[in-house]
Enzyme design. Structure first.
Site, PDB file in Angstrom:
ATOM      1  N   ASP A  18      -5.415 -55.113 -18.844  1.00  0.00           N
ATOM      2  CA  ASP A  18      -5.148 -54.033 -19.726  1.00  0.00           C
ATOM      3  C   ASP A  18      -4.345 -52.986 -19.022  1.00  0.00           C
ATOM      4  O   ASP A  18      -4.543 -51.806 -19.147  1.00  0.00           O
ATOM      5  CB  ASP A  18      -6.285 -53.319 -20.308  1.00  0.00           C
ATOM      6  CG  ASP A  18      -5.958 -52.545 -21.640  1.00  0.00           C
ATOM      7  OD1 ASP A  18      -4.910 -52.646 -22.296  1.00  0.00           O
ATOM      8  OD2 ASP A  18      -7.074 -51.850 -22.143  1.00  0.00           O
TER       9      ASP A  18
ATOM     10  N   GLU B 232      -1.598 -58.853 -18.717  1.00  0.00           N
ATOM     11  CA  GLU B 232      -1.314 -57.555 -18.980  1.00  0.00           C
ATOM     12  C   GLU B 232      -1.174 -56.876 -17.432  1.00  0.00           C
ATOM     13  O   GLU B 232      -1.720 -55.865 -17.376  1.00  0.00           O
ATOM     14  CB  GLU B 232      -2.146 -56.879 -19.844  1.00  0.00           C
ATOM     15  CG  GLU B 232      -1.470 -56.972 -21.195  1.00  0.00           C
ATOM     16  CD  GLU B 232      -2.415 -55.994 -22.250  1.00  0.00           C
ATOM     17  OE1 GLU B 232      -2.763 -55.080 -21.885  1.00  0.00           O
ATOM     18  OE2 GLU B 232      -2.718 -56.456 -23.339  1.00  0.00           O
TER      19      GLU B 232
ATOM     20  N   ASP C  34      -6.153 -64.565 -21.449  1.00  0.00           N
ATOM     21  CA  ASP C  34      -6.253 -63.902 -22.738  1.00  0.00           C
ATOM     22  C   ASP C  34      -5.270 -64.704 -23.691  1.00  0.00           C
ATOM     23  O   ASP C  34      -4.088 -64.418 -23.905  1.00  0.00           O
ATOM     24  CB  ASP C  34      -5.533 -62.477 -22.706  1.00  0.00           C
ATOM     25  CG  ASP C  34      -5.821 -62.033 -24.131  1.00  0.00           C
ATOM     26  OD1 ASP C  34      -6.406 -62.674 -25.052  1.00  0.00           O
ATOM     27  OD2 ASP C  34      -5.236 -60.912 -24.296  1.00  0.00           O
TER      28      ASP C  34
END
Length: 425
Positions: free
Chosen positions: A101, A135, A267
């Protein structure tokens, strides 16, 4: 003295005395702090040279003494990471998949650094031989690659020319893994979010101690509205596994062994119905590819990798549990045999096996090669909040998998009369 010159001097003296008297009267009415308080802030921050008569009309302000974006890394935290890395590495062969993230801007650069250091501490504690990140952003990788963090223990591989400011990355243990050939970046042509597939072939050290394998990671297209593109990206990724198995990687040294197992994970933003749809579209091309979570017995405690009922990072007002983060693998002698657990499409049975199954009225247990890579366990990590931050390292849990390059006795057996190929029930 000339009368005219004397008159000029007298007038000049009177003007001087008048200015002095006026300044004295003004200073008696207003204190220095009051004068400074009334001055323009930009003027106060200007260098002294700006007060000269020939200074620019609008002088440039002074540079701030403290960079507002300066990140302070607690030395005790990096010391703890180095202490963990100095410990003898575990004998377990672990692969970690984690969306960290990097796009989360809550708390600014300082909070990002704290979350990234929490990821680094998890890596230093569990010592996976490879870490597949999604990310990732340059500031996060700069922290991870620092010698005070993971730089002395892990090499970092990033894609070629990523089209977005965030991307995937692979970390390889410098002492326990060796690259075979060059890393490969495969673009997803239809992406609107800069998504790519990053892969690298590796072998365990010492060389020849286990069959070579291919590691790959991707961050498939996000949100429900982009399901069609996400399915195309999944199909392309699974085709890539099938095309890589049994081949020597490009750029590998002479006499290198061919890849015997391929793993892709991260992900993937997948929904169960999307996997079923891709399975139907691929047909035989999907055979022999297994879901690691299902292969390991579908542990309920490791099912939901994105769970807003527990993970409060996004501040959701709703409860949502999903298995966005998944790992698929293809392994010779493990997933390509009839009845192998976790396969998204069952392997074809030989004619002899079909006759035997018909006689026994139950599928045969898989006969697995002792040379095949296979997962032993799967757990979720990153479930503790970062100290002094009150937030988790990411809004996703990390998926930590433990593997063996052989030893078929540890592979989960298939119960008679039951074939484990369904998707999440």
């Amino acid at each position: 003295m000339d009368p005219q010159l004397q008159a000029v001097r007298l007038a000049a003296r009177e003007r001087f005395l008048a200015r002095t008297a006026a300044a004295s009267e003004s200073s008696s009415k207003e204190s220095l702090p009051e004068i400074l308080a009334s001055m323009d802030r930009q003027r106060l921050d200007a260098p002294i040279s700006s007060l000269l008569a020939d200074a620019p009309v609008e002088p440039a302000p002074k540079r701030p003494r403290v960079d507002p974006n300066l990140v302070v890394v607690p030395p005790q935290l990096t010391a703890e990471i180095r202490r963990l890395l100095a410990q003898p590495a575990t004998n377990d062969l672990r692969f970690l998949f984690w969306n960290i993230d990097g796009l989360d801007e809550v708390g600014g650069p300082q909070a990002l650094a704290q979350r990234v250091l929490a990821v680094a501490k998890e890596v230093a504690s569990k010592r996976p031989i490879a870490v597949m990140l999604q990310e990732a952003i340059p500031p996060a990788l700069e922290i991870l690659s620092a010698d005070q963090v993971l730089g002395t223990a892990y090499d970092i591989i990033v894609p070629e020319d990523p089209p977005a400011p965030y991307f995937v990355a692979i970390l390889l243990d410098k002492r326990r893994l060796r690259r075979i050939g060059k890393p490969m970046t495969t673009p997803f042509r239809g992406t609107q979010m800069g998504r790519q597939l990053l892969s690298v072939a590796v072998e365990l050290m010492p060389s020849g101690s286990a069959p070579p394998l291919l590691l790959a990671t991707a961050h498939l297209e996000s949100t429900k509205d982009h399901g069609s593109e996400r399915k195309r990206q999944l199909a392309q990724s699974l085709h890539f596994l099938q095309s890589s198995i049994g081949k020597v990687p490009a750029g590998a040294p002479p006499r290198s062994a061919p890849v015997q197992a391929c793993i892709v994970g991260g992900d993937l933003n997948l929904r169960d119905e999307e996997v079923r749809s891709v399975q139907r579209d691929l047909g035989d091309a999907a055979r022999g590819i297994a879901d690691v979570w299902m292969f390991c017995g579908s542990p309920e405690g490791a099912r939901w990798t994105w769970d807003t009922s527990v993970n409060t990072n996004i501040g959701a007002s709703f409860s949502c549990k999903t298995r966005f983060d998944r790992v698929f693998f293809l392994s010779r002698g493990v997933t390509d045999v009839e009845g192998a657990p976790g396969c998204i499409a069952a392997a074809k049975a030989s004619a002899k096996a079909k006759v035997k199954n018909k006689e026994n009225k139950a599928p045969a247990a898989p006969i697995l090669s002792s040379e095949g890579w296979h997962p032993l366990d799967l757990e979720l990590v990153g479930k503790d909040k970062v100290p002094d931050l009150g937030r988790f390292p990411s809004d996703h849990w990390g998926v930590m998998t433990t593997w063996a390059p052989g030893d078929a006795s540890k592979v989960l057996p298939v119960e008679p009369g039951k074939v484990v190929i369904d998707l999440d029930g």
